[in-house]
Design a protein around this motif. Structure first.
Motif, PDB file in Angstrom:
ATOM      1  N   VAL A  20       0.799  -1.187  -0.124  1.00  0.00           N
ATOM      2  CA  VAL A  20       0.081   0.187  -0.014  1.00  0.00           C
ATOM      3  C   VAL A  20       0.823   1.237   0.013  1.00  0.00           C
ATOM      4  O   VAL A  20       1.534   1.706   1.012  1.00  0.00           O
ATOM      5  N   SER A  21       0.848   2.054  -1.019  1.00  0.00           N
ATOM      6  CA  SER A  21       1.266   3.332  -1.039  1.00  0.00           C
ATOM      7  C   SER A  21       0.566   4.438  -0.430  1.00  0.00           C
ATOM      8  O   SER A  21      -0.418   4.621  -0.872  1.00  0.00           O
ATOM      9  N   VAL A  22       1.253   5.125   0.734  1.00  0.00           N
ATOM     10  CA  VAL A  22       0.248   5.954   1.174  1.00  0.00           C
ATOM     11  C   VAL A  22       0.581   7.594   0.809  1.00  0.00           C
ATOM     12  O   VAL A  22      -0.031   8.342   1.627  1.00  0.00           O
ATOM     13  N   THR A  23       1.785   7.691  -0.120  1.00  0.00           N
ATOM     14  CA  THR A  23       1.963   9.026  -0.763  1.00  0.00           C
ATOM     15  C   THR A  23       2.782   8.763  -1.655  1.00  0.00           C
ATOM     16  O   THR A  23       3.651   7.708  -1.836  1.00  0.00           O
ATOM     17  N   ASP A  24       2.724   9.795  -2.600  1.00  0.00           N
ATOM     18  CA  ASP A  24       3.531   9.723  -3.800  1.00  0.00           C
ATOM     19  C   ASP A  24       4.820  10.794  -3.760  1.00  0.00           C
ATOM     20  O   ASP A  24       5.749  10.920  -4.745  1.00  0.00           O
ATOM     21  N   GLU A  44      -2.866  11.575  -2.757  1.00  0.00           N
ATOM     22  CA  GLU A  44      -2.856  10.850  -1.650  1.00  0.00           C
ATOM     23  C   GLU A  44      -4.449  10.888  -0.802  1.00  0.00           C
ATOM     24  O   GLU A  44      -5.088  11.862  -0.858  1.00  0.00           O
ATOM     25  N   LEU A  45      -4.748   9.820  -0.356  1.00  0.00           N
ATOM     26  CA  LEU A  45      -5.876   9.711   0.220  1.00  0.00           C
ATOM     27  C   LEU A  45      -6.063   9.698   1.621  1.00  0.00           C
ATOM     28  O   LEU A  45      -4.954   9.874   2.251  1.00  0.00           O
ATOM     29  N   ALA A  46      -7.213   9.884   2.131  1.00  0.00           N
ATOM     30  CA  ALA A  46      -7.254   9.902   3.650  1.00  0.00           C
ATOM     31  C   ALA A  46      -7.026   8.644   4.219  1.00  0.00           C
ATOM     32  O   ALA A  46      -7.184   7.637   3.518  1.00  0.00           O
ATOM     33  N   THR A  76       1.394  12.054   7.362  1.00  0.00           N
ATOM     34  CA  THR A  76       0.698  12.331   8.540  1.00  0.00           C
ATOM     35  C   THR A  76      -0.170  11.342   8.661  1.00  0.00           C
ATOM     36  O   THR A  76      -1.036  10.772   7.967  1.00  0.00           O
ATOM     37  N   GLY A  77      -0.304  10.687  10.143  1.00  0.00           N
ATOM     38  CA  GLY A  77      -1.055   9.605  10.357  1.00  0.00           C
ATOM     39  C   GLY A  77      -0.865   8.394  10.156  1.00  0.00           C
ATOM     40  O   GLY A  77      -1.425   7.282  10.345  1.00  0.00           O
ATOM     41  N   LEU A  78       0.575   8.205   9.941  1.00  0.00           N
ATOM     42  CA  LEU A  78       1.229   6.912   9.515  1.00  0.00           C
ATOM     43  C   LEU A  78       1.252   6.128  10.776  1.00  0.00           C
ATOM     44  O   LEU A  78       0.634   4.786  10.578  1.00  0.00           O
ATOM     45  N   LEU A 119      10.928   7.940  14.405  1.00  0.00           N
ATOM     46  CA  LEU A 119       9.623   7.304  14.324  1.00  0.00           C
ATOM     47  C   LEU A 119       9.760   5.956  14.458  1.00  0.00           C
ATOM     48  O   LEU A 119       8.892   5.257  14.465  1.00  0.00           O
ATOM     49  N   ALA A 120      11.005   5.236  14.672  1.00  0.00           N
ATOM     50  CA  ALA A 120      11.015   3.903  14.902  1.00  0.00           C
ATOM     51  C   ALA A 120      10.303   3.292  16.019  1.00  0.00           C
ATOM     52  O   ALA A 120       9.549   2.490  16.098  1.00  0.00           O
ATOM     53  N   ALA A 121      10.791   3.925  17.107  1.00  0.00           N
ATOM     54  CA  ALA A 121       9.928   3.627  18.413  1.00  0.00           C
ATOM     55  C   ALA A 121       8.312   3.867  18.432  1.00  0.00           C
ATOM     56  O   ALA A 121       7.771   2.838  18.704  1.00  0.00           O
ATOM     57  N   PRO A 122       7.853   4.904  17.886  1.00  0.00           N
ATOM     58  CA  PRO A 122       6.366   5.022  17.616  1.00  0.00           C
ATOM     59  C   PRO A 122       5.933   4.014  16.939  1.00  0.00           C
ATOM     60  O   PRO A 122       4.684   3.606  17.153  1.00  0.00           O
ATOM     61  N   LEU A 123       6.572   3.709  15.534  1.00  0.00           N
ATOM     62  CA  LEU A 123       5.834   2.743  14.818  1.00  0.00           C
ATOM     63  C   LEU A 123       5.990   1.287  15.539  1.00  0.00           C
ATOM     64  O   LEU A 123       5.202   0.519  15.236  1.00  0.00           O
TER      65      LEU A 123
END
Length: 343
Positions: A20-24, A44-46, A76-78, A119-123
């Motif tokens: 799933v691509s979440v951004t271009d 990109e979509l919501a 944003t929102g990942l 972002l590694a720890a939050p993910l």
């Protein structure tokens, strides 16, 4: 869950992997990928829209989700999206048995690593299982020349190490090799795998770049890679994790380090392909080299129900190509480039 069983194409292949691509958008302009003159071309979509489409795919038998871009860490929102994916359960067990409350999804992410340290720890906390970092040199100057971003190597190395530290390892590091450009990095990457405890995967250069400059002689093929690595230190081949695995796996004679070789040009693996892709603008692509898209998001916009979306996915997957035709006289480059498809 539908009574028709898990998702299969007309060749009998079970489709279990969704990318799933979440951004271009991307914050790098890697020379083998982008011209450097073009930015994002697709919307990109919501996040909720991606999640609804993913739920439909999961109800049909998808077990693995890989989040890609562009560069997904820009989105944003990942983290919240990963958290929602982590709540989903497969509709079938690995052997194809229907399950009312199946297994957790295998959630992975492919990134250039530039923003990964923060972002590694939050993910990981949100439920991400694994991460793959695209990294085409271990020489800082060559790396900056490839990405066209100064001091990018140091940022990515910090991200790789942080991902390992928080439990997203062993991190996979993907390197696309080009003759006359970064093929001098092969032995350095072998040392990197052994030193950092990462899995280095070399990928043959495919005709997916924006400027359409691919030539067969640019490809560093699997046989050459194996010869070079054996000269560095004897290789020992490892068994595949699954028939659909894209990489041939190796370690060295002392068991330290792991190398994967993904060879779509010289050793195609289409026979056991289990993958489909969802672009950032909500189109299904049944192969990296497809000549067309299938507009799942358009059906959603027209008020399509989940049952209608499921039926649409089944119909599209039945049209999945048997194989790509790289190197053959009738080969046609795909309708989108790699960066606009999602890896």
């Amino acid at each position: 869950m539908t009574p028709q069983g898990r998702l299969r194409d007309k060749f009998g292949r079970a489709i279990t992997d969704l990318r799933v691509s979440v951004t271009d958008r991307c914050n790098y302009k890697c020379v083998y990928c982008r011209t450097g003159n073009e930015g994002a071309q697709y919307t990109e979509l919501a996040i909720e829209d991606y999640l609804r489409m993913v739920r439909v795919f999961v109800s049909l038998g998808i077990e693995k989700i890989r989040l890609t871009g562009g560069e997904p860490l820009l989105r944003t929102g990942l983290v919240e999206m990963v958290s929602e994916l982590a709540k989903m359960r497969t509709a079938f067990l690995h052997d194809g048995t229907p399950a009312e409350d199946g297994l957790p999804l295998d959630i992975a992410l492919t990134t250039n690593g530039h923003l990964l340290e923060g972002l590694a720890a939050p993910l990981k906390d949100a439920g991400l299982n694994r991460v793959t970092v695209s990294m085409d040199a271990v020489d800082p100057e060559i790396f900056a020349a490839i990405t066209r971003v100064p001091r990018s190597y140091e940022k990515v190395l910090a991200g790789v190490r942080k991902a390992q530290e928080v439990g997203l390892g062993p991190v996979k590091v993907n390197c696309v090799l080009l003759h006359g450009f970064n093929d001098g990095e092969i032995e350095k990457f072998a040392e990197f795998s052994r030193r950092e405890g990462v899995i280095v995967r070399f990928i043959e250069f495919m005709p997916l770049e924006e400027d359409r400059s691919w030539k067969p002689e640019t490809v560093v093929r699997m046989d050459e890679l194996v010869d070079r690595l054996n000269a560095f230190r004897p290789l020992v081949e490892l068994p595949p994790h699954a028939l659909s695995e894209t990489a041939r796996r190796f370690t060295f004679d002392d068991g330290v380090g792991e190398i994967g070789i993904i060879a779509p040009v010289s050793r195609p693996f289409c026979r056991h392909c289990s993958r489909v892709r969802l672009t950032s603008d909500g189109k299904i692509r049944t192969c990296l080299f497809s000549q067309s898209d299938h507009d799942m998001y358009g059906l959603m916009l027209r008020g399509g129900t989940d049952a209608e979306l499921s039926a649409y996915v089944r119909k599209v997957v039945l049209r999945k190509e048997e194989r790509h035709h790289i190197g053959e006289p009738d080969f046609e480059k795909p309708s989108r480039n790699m960066v606009h498809i999602g890896g």
